[in-house]
Scaffold this motif. Structure first.
Motif, short mmCIF file in Angstrom:
data_model
loop_
_atom_site.label_atom_id
_atom_site.label_comp_id
_atom_site.label_asym_id
_atom_site.label_seq_id
_atom_site.Cartn_x
_atom_site.Cartn_y
_atom_site.Cartn_z
N GLY A 37 -0.82 10.70 -12.52
CA GLY A 37 -0.32 10.48 -11.17
C GLY A 37 0.80 11.43 -10.80
N ILE A 38 1.75 11.60 -11.72
CA ILE A 38 2.87 12.51 -11.47
C ILE A 38 2.36 13.94 -11.36
N GLU A 39 1.43 14.30 -12.22
CA GLU A 39 0.88 15.65 -12.17
C GLU A 39 0.16 15.91 -10.84
N LEU A 40 -0.57 14.91 -10.36
CA LEU A 40 -1.26 15.06 -9.08
C LEU A 40 -0.27 15.22 -7.93
N LEU B 90 11.41 20.53 -2.35
CA LEU B 90 12.10 19.31 -2.76
C LEU B 90 11.19 18.37 -3.54
N SER B 91 9.98 18.14 -3.03
CA SER B 91 9.08 17.23 -3.75
C SER B 91 8.60 17.84 -5.05
N GLY B 92 8.39 19.15 -5.06
CA GLY B 92 8.00 19.81 -6.31
C GLY B 92 9.08 19.68 -7.37
N GLY B 93 10.33 19.90 -6.97
CA GLY B 93 11.44 19.73 -7.91
C GLY B 93 11.55 18.30 -8.41
N VAL C 181 1.01 18.73 -8.08
CA VAL C 181 0.01 19.67 -7.53
C VAL C 181 0.04 19.62 -6.01
N ALA C 182 0.10 18.43 -5.43
CA ALA C 182 0.17 18.30 -3.98
C ALA C 182 1.43 18.97 -3.44
N SER C 183 2.54 18.85 -4.16
CA SER C 183 3.79 19.48 -3.75
C SER C 183 3.69 20.99 -3.79
N VAL C 184 3.05 21.52 -4.82
CA VAL C 184 2.87 22.98 -4.92
C VAL C 184 1.98 23.47 -3.78
#
Length: 110
Positions: free
Chosen positions: A55-58, A93-96, A61-64
């Motif tokens: 879930g965190i990885e997804l 921000l969300s990616g970080g 990915v969405a943030s990237v």
């Protein structure tokens, strides 16, 4: 684990942004991009809520993807328009946030 509020909020923001882009400018790419990112964040939120894997990885990915979309649009507008800059800022921000969260989880598993 409860609802991951950042991914829930980002899902809603992306859906609203895509719908607004379509309704204001007739932009089909904005519609599909916004709804696609919303689907990714919403799925990530559901996975994290149900303690599933990746879930965190997804969400990362969405943030990237959000960051790259904002960067591409910012270059096209010479960093002058607010919407591409907002996409870029949300992506950074969300990616970080999710990179840090992933790092914490991986450290806890060692």
């Amino acid at each position: 684990m409860g609802v991951d509020y950042p991914s829930f909020i980002l899902s809603a923001l992306c859906a609203i942004g895509g719908l607004m882009g379509y309704s204001r400018k007739g932009s089909v790419p904005s519609l599909f991009g916004g709804l696609g990112a919303s689907l990714l964040y919403g799925t990530a939120c559901y996975i994290m809520k149900s303690n599933g894997k990746f879930g965190i990885e997804l969400a990362l990915v969405a943030s990237v993807i959000l960051l790259l979309a904002g960067l591409a649009r910012s270059f096209d507008t010479s960093f002058q328009k607010p919407v591409p800059l907002l996409l870029l800022a949300l992506g950074v921000l969300s990616g970080g946030f999710y990179a840090k969260k992933l790092s914490q989880v991986q450290r806890a598993l060692r």
